[in-house]
Each structure stands twice: as C-alpha cells, then as structure tokens.
Motif scaffolding. Structure first.
Motif, mmCIF file in Angstrom:
data_model
loop_
_atom_site.group_PDB
_atom_site.id
_atom_site.type_symbol
_atom_site.label_atom_id
_atom_site.label_comp_id
_atom_site.label_asym_id
_atom_site.label_seq_id
_atom_site.Cartn_x
_atom_site.Cartn_y
_atom_site.Cartn_z
ATOM 1 N N ARG A 15 0.822 -1.215 0.000
ATOM 2 C CA ARG A 15 0.000 0.000 0.000
ATOM 3 C C ARG A 15 0.855 1.263 0.000
ATOM 4 N NH1 ARG A 15 -4.115 -1.827 4.877
ATOM 5 N NH2 ARG A 15 -4.883 -3.751 3.900
ATOM 6 N N GLU A 16 2.176 1.088 0.018
ATOM 7 C CA GLU A 16 3.083 2.229 0.025
ATOM 8 C C GLU A 16 3.948 2.188 -1.236
ATOM 9 O OE1 GLU A 16 5.286 2.446 3.649
ATOM 10 O OE2 GLU A 16 3.575 1.867 4.872
ATOM 11 N N PRO A 17 3.410 2.619 -2.366
ATOM 12 C CA PRO A 17 4.148 2.506 -3.635
ATOM 13 C C PRO A 17 5.458 3.275 -3.643
ATOM 14 C CG PRO A 17 2.205 3.908 -3.876
ATOM 15 C CD PRO A 17 2.088 3.231 -2.546
ATOM 16 N N LEU A 18 5.548 4.353 -2.862
ATOM 17 C CA LEU A 18 6.785 5.127 -2.845
ATOM 18 C C LEU A 18 7.943 4.289 -2.316
ATOM 19 C CD1 LEU A 18 8.167 7.821 -3.338
ATOM 20 C CD2 LEU A 18 7.536 8.500 -1.008
ATOM 21 N N VAL A 19 7.674 3.485 -1.289
ATOM 22 C CA VAL A 19 8.708 2.620 -0.735
ATOM 23 C C VAL A 19 9.137 1.580 -1.762
ATOM 24 C CG1 VAL A 19 9.241 0.930 1.066
ATOM 25 C CG2 VAL A 19 7.898 2.962 1.618
ATOM 26 N N LEU A 20 8.162 1.024 -2.468
ATOM 27 C CA LEU A 20 8.482 0.026 -3.480
ATOM 28 C C LEU A 20 9.310 0.630 -4.604
ATOM 29 C CD1 LEU A 20 5.073 -1.874 -3.740
ATOM 30 C CD2 LEU A 20 7.179 -2.652 -2.642
ATOM 31 N N VAL A 21 8.945 1.835 -5.029
ATOM 32 C CA VAL A 21 9.702 2.499 -6.091
ATOM 33 C C VAL A 21 11.125 2.773 -5.632
ATOM 34 C CG1 VAL A 21 9.916 4.631 -7.428
ATOM 35 C CG2 VAL A 21 7.696 3.504 -7.221
ATOM 36 N N LEU A 22 11.271 3.265 -4.394
ATOM 37 C CA LEU A 22 12.598 3.583 -3.867
ATOM 38 C C LEU A 22 13.466 2.343 -3.779
ATOM 39 C CD1 LEU A 22 14.554 5.606 -2.497
ATOM 40 C CD2 LEU A 22 13.510 4.954 -0.316
ATOM 41 N N SER A 23 12.900 1.270 -3.248
ATOM 42 C CA SER A 23 13.703 0.078 -2.998
ATOM 43 C C SER A 23 13.958 -0.747 -4.246
ATOM 44 C CB SER A 23 13.021 -0.795 -1.937
ATOM 45 O OG SER A 23 11.731 -1.178 -2.371
ATOM 46 N N LEU A 24 13.037 -0.718 -5.207
ATOM 47 C CA LEU A 24 13.172 -1.571 -6.382
ATOM 48 C C LEU A 24 13.661 -0.824 -7.618
ATOM 49 C CD1 LEU A 24 9.916 -3.719 -6.048
ATOM 50 C CD2 LEU A 24 12.216 -4.266 -5.256
ATOM 51 N N MET A 25 13.132 0.368 -7.864
ATOM 52 C CA MET A 25 13.431 1.051 -9.114
ATOM 53 C C MET A 25 14.654 1.956 -9.048
ATOM 54 S SD MET A 25 11.301 -0.224 -11.107
ATOM 55 C CE MET A 25 11.746 0.779 -12.516
ATOM 56 N N PHE A 26 14.893 2.573 -7.897
ATOM 57 C CA PHE A 26 16.007 3.514 -7.784
ATOM 58 C C PHE A 26 17.351 2.877 -8.159
ATOM 59 C CE2 PHE A 26 19.382 5.167 -4.944
ATOM 60 C CZ PHE A 26 19.530 6.430 -5.503
#
Length: 243
Positions: A15-26
């Motif tokens: 439910r926290e897409p920002l965390v997923l983006v930071l941890s996976l995409m960055f």
C-alpha cells in the motif's frame, strides 16, 4: 505468528508505492544510466574490471543497502514512535518475531530488486555471467543478513521515522557513493578508499564483486558481514524487548 506478521508487513508495504519504487526502481535506474555510459570503459580506473561489471556489482549491493539504511529503519522507527511496538508487546508478540519479520521483508524486496536488475542488465547490455554464481549468491545472502541487522538496529534506536530517514540517507549516500556508486575509487584519495572499504557498504560490494570476477569469496568481508548481522539482530532484539 512470525509468518503471519511477515505476510501482514508485505501487504502493508504493497500500500506504500513510494517505498516500493525507492527500494526496487532507484538502484535499477541508476545502474542502467551508469552501465550505459561506461560499459565500453575498463582498466585500472575501474579496479581492473569492465565498466559494466564494476557498476552492476555496485548497484547489486545498493538493492540491499538502500533497504538496510532507509527502508527498514524508517518503517520500524515509525512503529516505535506511534506505539505499535508497545501494542505488539502487550499482545504477546515477541521482539524476536518482530525483528525476523522485518528482516524477511528486506530479504524479499532486495531479492526482487536484484532479480529485476540482473534481468535488465543481461537483456539490455548482454552482461557477462559471473565467474562464480554460487559465490555471488552467498555474498548477496550474507549482505542481506548484515543489512537486515543494521536496519532493525537503527529502527530500534531512532526516535522517529523522520530521524531514521535522515540518518539513513546520510549513511547510504555517504558510503555508497564512495565505494562504487559514484566516481571510481581510483580517482579518490587512498585514505578515503581504505576507510570506505571497511564500511558495511564497502564490505558488501567487495563480497559480491570478488566471486563475480573470479577472485573467489573474500573471507574477511564475508566474516565481517556475518558478525554485523549477528550483532545487529542481537542488539535490536534486546532494545525492542524493552520498548
């Protein structure tokens, strides 16, 4: 109980897409940019490696370090600050179960991030396979445990999510950019390189890079990562048990 808590943490994280983006995409995006720019370079400036291998192995470590320094501490500190940890303890949930669940989430995210990064690198840049895939996997596993230990320890002592996030940013960028995430170490002062090599991030990247280029497992780095993991888990469990 630990498995249920871990699954709950995964659902909350979704439910926290920002965390997923930071941890996976960055890490993946930065790896693509640097490998594309330096894939045809190599030699002493990149520690005797090709530029693509140099930066890929560095950002493989970043997939772990970004969670250990920022993701896990921020999440756990928010739990402590909002009283969630106290409610867990009142409900009979052990500090050990909380630590294990946080570590499991880090392992899951770091593994997914590394898999995505590897797929992108091989498909896009035709990256050469490691000399010892088993050694790289062993180093990656030791790194995940070490940074899980660091993450839960930081989260157990920082007073708030904001404080944990600020310290995590400082630790991540302050070490990662010096050990391969930014300029090659050969252009930095030797003293700075010597210090950076013994930071957790430096140990992690050395441990991953050594079996990749055929040098075998780096025993001092592997032992240091295991010691960091054990100390982090033990201290965090003790601290959370008193929260």
């Amino acid at each position: 109980m630990t498995a249920y808590l871990t699954w709950t943490e995964v659902k909350l994280l979704a439910r926290e897409p920002l965390v997923l983006v930071l941890s996976l995409m960055f890490p993946v995006l930065l790896m693509v940019l640097l490998v594309a720019a330096f894939r045809d370079h190599g030699g002493d400036v990149f520690a005797g490696l090709n530029g693509d291998v140099f930066y890929f192995t560095a950002y493989l470590g970043a997939a772990i370090a970004v969670m250990g320094f920022m993701g896990t501490p921020t999440h756990l500190a928010a739990y402590r600050d909002s009283g969630v940890v106290r409610r867990f303890r009142a409900a009979g949930l052990s500090a050990r179960a909380l630590v294990v669940s946080q570590a499991a989430v880090l392992v899951m995210l770091a593994s997914v991030g590394a898999a995505a990064m590897t797929a992108v690198a091989w498909v896009t840049f035709d990256l050469a396979a490691p000399e010892s895939a088993g050694g790289v996997i062993a180093a990656f596993a030791a790194g995940m445990l070490a940074f899980a230990g660091i993450g839960v320890l930081l989260g157990s002592v920082m007073p708030s999510a904001r404080a944990a996030q600020g310290l995590g940013l400082l630790l991540f960028f302050g070490t990662f950019l010096l050990v391969g995430g930014g300029p090659p170490p050969s252009v930095l002062p030797d003293t700075l390189n010597d210090i950076a090599a013994w930071t957790p991030t430096g140990l992690l990247i050395v441990a991953i890079r050594s079996p990749w280029d055929g040098s075998g497992l780096d025993a001092p780095a592997m032992v240091a990562l295991v010691v960091i993991a054990g100390a982090g888990f033990a201290l965090a469990t003790r601290r959370l048990a008193r929260s």
